[in-house]
Write a protein that holds these residues in place. Structure first.
Motif, PDB file in Angstrom:
ATOM      1  N   VAL A  68      33.820  39.567  45.324  1.00 29.85           N
ATOM      2  CA  VAL A  68      34.601  40.630  44.700  1.00 29.85           C
ATOM      3  C   VAL A  68      34.498  41.876  45.567  1.00 29.85           C
ATOM      4  O   VAL A  68      33.409  42.246  46.031  1.00 29.85           O
ATOM      5  CB  VAL A  68      34.112  40.926  43.268  1.00 29.85           C
ATOM      6  CG1 VAL A  68      34.854  42.129  42.683  1.00 29.85           C
ATOM      7  CG2 VAL A  68      34.313  39.707  42.372  1.00 29.85           C
ATOM      8  N   VAL A 133      38.588  38.492  45.063  1.00 27.11           N
ATOM      9  CA  VAL A 133      39.088  39.291  43.952  1.00 27.11           C
ATOM     10  C   VAL A 133      38.910  40.744  44.371  1.00 27.11           C
ATOM     11  O   VAL A 133      37.803  41.148  44.741  1.00 27.11           O
ATOM     12  CB  VAL A 133      38.324  39.004  42.648  1.00 27.11           C
ATOM     13  CG1 VAL A 133      38.755  39.957  41.545  1.00 27.11           C
ATOM     14  CG2 VAL A 133      38.529  37.561  42.217  1.00 27.11           C
ATOM     15  N   SER A 135      39.091  44.670  43.447  1.00 27.58           N
ATOM     16  CA  SER A 135      39.127  45.685  42.403  1.00 27.58           C
ATOM     17  C   SER A 135      39.066  47.056  43.062  1.00 27.58           C
ATOM     18  O   SER A 135      38.740  47.192  44.240  1.00 27.58           O
ATOM     19  CB  SER A 135      37.958  45.499  41.435  1.00 27.58           C
ATOM     20  OG  SER A 135      36.715  45.653  42.110  1.00 27.58           O
ATOM     21  N   ARG A 165      43.043  36.338  45.231  1.00 28.15           N
ATOM     22  CA  ARG A 165      43.309  35.573  44.013  1.00 28.15           C
ATOM     23  C   ARG A 165      43.664  36.471  42.827  1.00 28.15           C
ATOM     24  O   ARG A 165      44.378  36.042  41.921  1.00 28.15           O
ATOM     25  CB  ARG A 165      42.083  34.722  43.663  1.00 28.15           C
ATOM     26  CG  ARG A 165      41.661  33.760  44.755  1.00 28.15           C
ATOM     27  CD  ARG A 165      42.736  32.737  45.066  1.00 28.15           C
ATOM     28  NE  ARG A 165      42.357  31.795  46.096  1.00 28.15           N
ATOM     29  CZ  ARG A 165      41.741  30.642  45.866  1.00 28.15           C
ATOM     30  NH1 ARG A 165      41.409  30.299  44.636  1.00 28.15           N
ATOM     31  NH2 ARG A 165      41.457  29.834  46.860  1.00 28.15           N
ATOM     32  N   ALA A 166      43.142  37.694  42.830  1.00 25.50           N
ATOM     33  CA  ALA A 166      43.384  38.586  41.696  1.00 25.50           C
ATOM     34  C   ALA A 166      43.105  40.016  42.118  1.00 25.50           C
ATOM     35  O   ALA A 166      42.305  40.272  43.024  1.00 25.50           O
ATOM     36  CB  ALA A 166      42.497  38.204  40.504  1.00 25.50           C
ATOM     37  N   TYR A 168      42.115  43.792  40.225  1.00 26.57           N
ATOM     38  CA  TYR A 168      41.663  44.445  38.994  1.00 26.57           C
ATOM     39  C   TYR A 168      41.649  45.943  39.285  1.00 26.57           C
ATOM     40  O   TYR A 168      40.739  46.454  39.955  1.00 26.57           O
ATOM     41  CB  TYR A 168      40.279  43.942  38.597  1.00 26.57           C
ATOM     42  CG  TYR A 168      39.825  44.370  37.217  1.00 26.57           C
ATOM     43  CD1 TYR A 168      39.930  43.493  36.130  1.00 26.57           C
ATOM     44  CD2 TYR A 168      39.303  45.633  36.992  1.00 26.57           C
ATOM     45  CE1 TYR A 168      39.522  43.879  34.864  1.00 26.57           C
ATOM     46  CE2 TYR A 168      38.890  46.025  35.732  1.00 26.57           C
ATOM     47  CZ  TYR A 168      39.003  45.154  34.671  1.00 26.57           C
ATOM     48  OH  TYR A 168      38.595  45.540  33.417  1.00 26.57           O
ATOM     49  N   GLY A 209      48.514  34.604  41.800  1.00 30.63           N
ATOM     50  CA  GLY A 209      47.360  35.397  41.390  1.00 30.63           C
ATOM     51  C   GLY A 209      47.587  36.108  40.067  1.00 30.63           C
ATOM     52  O   GLY A 209      48.390  35.684  39.229  1.00 30.63           O
ATOM     53  N   LEU A 269      35.779  40.349  35.410  1.00 33.48           N
ATOM     54  CA  LEU A 269      35.750  40.142  36.858  1.00 33.48           C
ATOM     55  C   LEU A 269      35.003  38.852  37.216  1.00 33.48           C
ATOM     56  O   LEU A 269      35.405  38.137  38.130  1.00 33.48           O
ATOM     57  CB  LEU A 269      35.121  41.342  37.553  1.00 33.48           C
ATOM     58  CG  LEU A 269      36.073  42.531  37.736  1.00 33.48           C
ATOM     59  CD1 LEU A 269      35.293  43.797  38.037  1.00 33.48           C
ATOM     60  CD2 LEU A 269      37.088  42.252  38.826  1.00 33.48           C
ATOM     61  N   LEU A 272      37.480  36.124  36.670  1.00 37.08           N
ATOM     62  CA  LEU A 272      38.461  36.063  37.742  1.00 37.08           C
ATOM     63  C   LEU A 272      37.855  35.460  39.005  1.00 37.08           C
ATOM     64  O   LEU A 272      38.488  34.665  39.706  1.00 37.08           O
ATOM     65  CB  LEU A 272      39.002  37.463  38.034  1.00 37.08           C
ATOM     66  CG  LEU A 272      39.841  38.100  36.929  1.00 37.08           C
ATOM     67  CD1 LEU A 272      40.131  39.556  37.261  1.00 37.08           C
ATOM     68  CD2 LEU A 272      41.141  37.322  36.706  1.00 37.08           C
ATOM     69  N   ALA A 273      36.607  35.818  39.294  1.00 35.96           N
ATOM     70  CA  ALA A 273      35.956  35.296  40.484  1.00 35.96           C
ATOM     71  C   ALA A 273      35.673  33.810  40.382  1.00 35.96           C
ATOM     72  O   ALA A 273      35.622  33.108  41.397  1.00 35.96           O
ATOM     73  CB  ALA A 273      34.646  36.052  40.728  1.00 35.96           C
TER      74      ALA A 273
END
Length: 275
Positions: A68, A133, A135, A165-166, A168, A209, A269, A272-273
């Motif tokens: 992350v 991920v 953030s 992938r995402a 935040y 994602g 998170l 998501l990870a």
């Protein structure tokens, strides 16, 4: 939008007069966390600010292979990664490694150049994990969204297309044109065209994602509008999106849950990870 006082809406230091004490707390807690868990420093470019602090997870409840990234805020013109080292604490307690990059600041560079630096960070971190991920807080939330919306195969054909992938985004900014008439823009130097070009809201929406956009409950109406709008626009384009609020939080306290392993923010998170 007609009738909106953008200076009042976006000048967070004026909106939260206790911000010096809150930020002093960041510096104190971050320094203490670095003493407890010294990061590995990874360069990603030639500049003195082109570094990533990598905080390894503690090995318990490990999420295998997850990484992350947390990108600091400061309206692209203040702070560095050392101010927010402790924001790795919550995820580290779950065995998740957290990368905290530092970047050059306006007015020495442009917002567009900072976006490019974060792409360099992401490419460097791809050496460690292909499950990123990303953030970020405030300006960092903007940069996280930019990374999700980047076409990685076009940027570097050696990278996987689904590298990020995402995203935040906490108290993020996705449309920069409202900042142009404000005092914040003195350092940014944005005109309307440059502001729109640096606004991920107007980019091609990500094709894969997910995006979480969360904002402090006590933040301005414009911050709520920004996060709701990107969730709506990208959601209509087919991306998995979520809007959320951090109860009783202002712009400076909205990130506090990251330091708590049991907070809903940290657990989201982690989820998501782990995907």
């Amino acid at each position: 939008m007609p009738g909106v006082d953008y200076e009042t809406e976006y000048n967070n230091r004026a909106r939260v007069p206790e911000n010096p004490a809150l930020m002093a707390g960041w510096a104190r807690d971050a320094a203490a966390y670095r003493e407890q868990r010294a990061p590995r420093r990874i360069p990603y470019g030639p500049g003195v600010r082109h570094v990533i602090d990598l905080f390894a997870g503690d090995g318990r409840d490990n999420v295998e292979g997850a990484l992350v990234v947390f990108i600091h805020g400061g309206y692209w013109q203040a702070l560095d990664g050392s101010w927010v080292s402790h924001m790795a604490r919550g995820l580290n307690a779950h065995g998740i490694t957290v990368a905290v990059p530092t970047y050059d600041l306006c007015p020495q560079v442009s917002v567009a150049a900072i976006i490019e630096e974060m792409r360099q960070v992401t490419r460097e971190l791809a050496r460690l994990s292909e499950r990123l991920v990303i953030s970020g807080h405030s300006a960092g939330g903007h940069l996280a969204a930019c990374m999700l919306a980047t076409d990685w195969k076009a940027y570097d054909p050696s990278l996987p297309p689904h590298l990020v992938r995402a995203a935040y985004a906490i108290s993020g900014l996705f449309e920069l044109e409202p900042l142009v008439p404000t005092s914040i823009n003195k350092a940014l130097g944005l005109d309307q065209a440059a502001a729109k070009a640096a606004s991920p809201l107007f980019w091609q929406p990500p094709a894969h994602g997910s995006l979480d956009a969360v904002v402090g409950e006590l933040e301005s109406a414009e911050y709520h509008r920004q996060s709701r709008t990107v969730v709506e626009v990208w959601g209509k384009a087919g991306l998995a999106t979520q809007f959320g609020t951090v109860p009783a939080a202002n712009h400076f306290t909205a990130i506090a849950p990251l330091a708590d392993p049991a907070s809903p923010m940290t657990l989201r998170l982690k989820e998501l990870a782990g995907r």
